[in-house]
Design a protein around this motif. Structure first.
Motif, PDB file in Angstrom:
ATOM      1  N   ASN A  79       0.735  -1.165   0.161  1.00  0.00           N
ATOM      2  CA  ASN A  79      -0.082   0.209   0.124  1.00  0.00           C
ATOM      3  C   ASN A  79       0.990   1.276   0.106  1.00  0.00           C
ATOM      4  N   VAL A  80       2.016   1.049   0.507  1.00  0.00           N
ATOM      5  CA  VAL A  80       2.974   2.178   0.685  1.00  0.00           C
ATOM      6  C   VAL A  80       3.385   2.752  -0.853  1.00  0.00           C
ATOM      7  N   LEU A  81       3.342   1.886  -1.816  1.00  0.00           N
ATOM      8  CA  LEU A  81       3.532   1.968  -3.141  1.00  0.00           C
ATOM      9  C   LEU A  81       2.620   2.173  -4.027  1.00  0.00           C
ATOM     10  N   ASN A  82       1.398   2.539  -3.351  1.00  0.00           N
ATOM     11  CA  ASN A  82       0.054   2.920  -4.135  1.00  0.00           C
ATOM     12  C   ASN A  82      -0.329   1.556  -4.815  1.00  0.00           C
ATOM     13  N   GLY A  83      -0.226   0.418  -3.854  1.00  0.00           N
ATOM     14  CA  GLY A  83      -0.870  -0.687  -4.387  1.00  0.00           C
ATOM     15  C   GLY A  83      -0.120  -1.439  -5.358  1.00  0.00           C
ATOM     16  N   SER A  84       1.151  -1.029  -5.492  1.00  0.00           N
ATOM     17  CA  SER A  84       2.082  -1.615  -6.492  1.00  0.00           C
ATOM     18  C   SER A  84       2.901  -2.934  -5.893  1.00  0.00           C
ATOM     19  N   ARG A  85       2.862  -3.923  -6.912  1.00  0.00           N
ATOM     20  CA  ARG A  85       3.501  -5.153  -6.678  1.00  0.00           C
ATOM     21  C   ARG A  85       5.005  -5.017  -6.886  1.00  0.00           C
ATOM     22  N   TRP A  86       5.698  -5.163  -5.483  1.00  0.00           N
ATOM     23  CA  TRP A  86       6.963  -5.116  -5.297  1.00  0.00           C
ATOM     24  C   TRP A  86       8.022  -6.395  -5.338  1.00  0.00           C
ATOM     25  N   VAL A  87       8.861  -6.730  -6.128  1.00  0.00           N
ATOM     26  CA  VAL A  87       9.456  -8.012  -6.469  1.00  0.00           C
ATOM     27  C   VAL A  87      10.971  -7.983  -6.043  1.00  0.00           C
ATOM     28  N   VAL A  88      11.433  -9.004  -5.099  1.00  0.00           N
ATOM     29  CA  VAL A  88      12.790  -9.101  -4.983  1.00  0.00           C
ATOM     30  C   VAL A  88      13.218 -10.544  -5.442  1.00  0.00           C
ATOM     31  N   GLU A  89      14.525 -10.314  -5.916  1.00  0.00           N
ATOM     32  CA  GLU A  89      14.885 -11.805  -6.239  1.00  0.00           C
ATOM     33  C   GLU A  89      16.005 -12.303  -5.363  1.00  0.00           C
ATOM     34  N   GLY A  90      16.078 -13.635  -5.139  1.00  0.00           N
ATOM     35  CA  GLY A  90      17.011 -14.104  -4.012  1.00  0.00           C
ATOM     36  C   GLY A  90      17.585 -15.584  -4.886  1.00  0.00           C
ATOM     37  N   THR A  91      18.580 -16.072  -4.022  1.00  0.00           N
ATOM     38  CA  THR A  91      19.109 -17.236  -4.244  1.00  0.00           C
ATOM     39  C   THR A  91      18.634 -18.469  -2.972  1.00  0.00           C
ATOM     40  N   ALA A  92      18.308 -19.463  -3.309  1.00  0.00           N
ATOM     41  CA  ALA A  92      18.188 -20.431  -2.409  1.00  0.00           C
ATOM     42  C   ALA A  92      18.980 -21.763  -3.014  1.00  0.00           C
ATOM     43  N   LYS A  93      19.448 -22.378  -1.926  1.00  0.00           N
ATOM     44  CA  LYS A  93      20.280 -23.918  -2.210  1.00  0.00           C
ATOM     45  C   LYS A  93      19.900 -24.638  -0.919  1.00  0.00           C
ATOM     46  N   VAL A  94      20.298 -25.892  -1.081  1.00  0.00           N
ATOM     47  CA  VAL A  94      20.189 -26.904  -0.260  1.00  0.00           C
ATOM     48  C   VAL A  94      21.645 -26.675   0.652  1.00  0.00           C
ATOM     49  N   MET A  95      21.549 -26.482   1.971  1.00  0.00           N
ATOM     50  CA  MET A  95      22.920 -26.414   2.733  1.00  0.00           C
ATOM     51  C   MET A  95      23.384 -27.531   3.303  1.00  0.00           C
ATOM     52  N   GLU A  96      22.808 -28.615   3.411  1.00  0.00           N
ATOM     53  CA  GLU A  96      23.150 -29.900   3.965  1.00  0.00           C
ATOM     54  C   GLU A  96      22.587 -30.943   3.192  1.00  0.00           C
ATOM     55  N   PRO A  97      23.573 -31.742   1.876  1.00  0.00           N
ATOM     56  CA  PRO A  97      22.881 -32.395   1.266  1.00  0.00           C
ATOM     57  C   PRO A  97      22.216 -33.780   1.862  1.00  0.00           C
ATOM     58  N   LYS A  98      22.766 -34.060   2.857  1.00  0.00           N
ATOM     59  CA  LYS A  98      22.269 -35.256   3.844  1.00  0.00           C
ATOM     60  C   LYS A  98      20.824 -34.859   4.428  1.00  0.00           C
ATOM     61  N   GLU A  99      20.544 -33.578   4.531  1.00  0.00           N
ATOM     62  CA  GLU A  99      19.341 -33.182   5.061  1.00  0.00           C
ATOM     63  C   GLU A  99      18.684 -31.979   3.988  1.00  0.00           C
ATOM     64  N   PRO A 100      18.141 -32.430   2.937  1.00  0.00           N
ATOM     65  CA  PRO A 100      17.765 -31.657   1.889  1.00  0.00           C
ATOM     66  C   PRO A 100      16.565 -30.545   2.050  1.00  0.00           C
ATOM     67  N   ALA A 101      15.869 -31.082   3.205  1.00  0.00           N
ATOM     68  CA  ALA A 101      14.800 -30.111   3.588  1.00  0.00           C
ATOM     69  C   ALA A 101      15.294 -28.822   4.241  1.00  0.00           C
ATOM     70  N   LYS A 102      16.523 -29.005   4.558  1.00  0.00           N
ATOM     71  CA  LYS A 102      17.271 -27.688   5.007  1.00  0.00           C
ATOM     72  C   LYS A 102      18.095 -26.523   4.064  1.00  0.00           C
ATOM     73  N   LEU A 103      17.249 -25.774   3.627  1.00  0.00           N
ATOM     74  CA  LEU A 103      17.428 -24.685   2.638  1.00  0.00           C
ATOM     75  C   LEU A 103      18.016 -23.543   3.070  1.00  0.00           C
ATOM     76  N   GLY A 104      18.819 -22.913   2.480  1.00  0.00           N
ATOM     77  CA  GLY A 104      19.242 -21.535   2.767  1.00  0.00           C
ATOM     78  C   GLY A 104      18.704 -20.609   1.754  1.00  0.00           C
ATOM     79  N   VAL A 105      18.356 -19.298   2.166  1.00  0.00           N
ATOM     80  CA  VAL A 105      18.118 -18.318   1.060  1.00  0.00           C
ATOM     81  C   VAL A 105      18.720 -17.098   1.374  1.00  0.00           C
ATOM     82  N   GLN A 106      18.955 -16.592   0.260  1.00  0.00           N
ATOM     83  CA  GLN A 106      19.802 -15.299   0.422  1.00  0.00           C
ATOM     84  C   GLN A 106      19.409 -14.137  -0.602  1.00  0.00           C
TER      85      GLN A 106
END
Length: 184
Positions: A79-106
């Motif tokens: 709403n502070v941008l007059n109802g405009s859609r704000w988009v941000v891009e990031g990167t995620a990756k599996v942090m521990e291959p033995k625990e693939p449900a543990k991702l990290g996002v940056q």
């Protein structure tokens, strides 16, 4: 830096987050998590407060990059941008291959990857995600999301997701519903 001074600096940020004394919870995560079927569009149904997600119609889109990382496109209507859609891009990756449900996002290379742990998902309807950051092992900021493949999610599934978070020791007393009515 004095711990008291650090706490004073964190007050404005912590007001838009869920702050707790002690260490983070360590919930049981999705067994046999597979990234490929998790990719695609997700709608935020409910969340614990987060300073970076204050809008409406919050969505995330995950797609695989050639280098094996995940492209994250988060968007929200502000709403502070007059109802405009704000988009941000990031990167995620599996942090521990033995625990693939543990991702990290940056979302910026200046900060480390933040936890993005998939507690539960059926890949086609819902996902329950938890993130937590310990500060000096004295207190922590936690986040949790209930996501859906569509702008709405049956109450029975939302209730199941909330119950799951509670059973895993995650305080959801500040969880709020995300308005998805502005989807076009």
């Amino acid at each position: 830096m004095s711990p008291v001074y650090l706490l004073l600096l964190l007050i404005p940020v912590s007001s838009a987050q869920t702050f707790h004394w002690g260490p983070c919870s360590t919930p049981e995560l999705q067994s046999n998590f597979t990234l490929e079927p998790y990719l695609g569009e997700w709608y935020e149904i409910a969340k614990l407060p987060a300073y970076f997600a204050i809008g409406e119609c919050i969505q995330a889109n995950y797609s695989m990059r050639e280098d094996g990382t995940v492209r994250v496109l988060n968007s929200q209507v502000l709403n502070v941008l007059n109802g405009s859609r704000w988009v941000v891009e990031g990167t995620a990756k599996v942090m521990e291959p033995k625990e693939p449900a543990k991702l990290g996002v940056q979302f910026t290379s200046f900060l480390p990857y933040a936890p993005y742990w998939v507690v539960s998902t059926d890949y086609t309807t819902y996902s329950v995600v938890y993130s937590c950051t310990d500060i000096f092992e004295r207190f922590h900021f936690s986040y949790a999301w209930i996501l859906s493949r569509s702008p709405t999610l049956p109450t029975v599934i939302v209730d199941y997701a909330k119950k799951l978070l509670i059973e895993e020791g995650i305080d959801i007393s500040k969880m709020t519903h995300t308005d998805q009515n502005c989807i076009v």
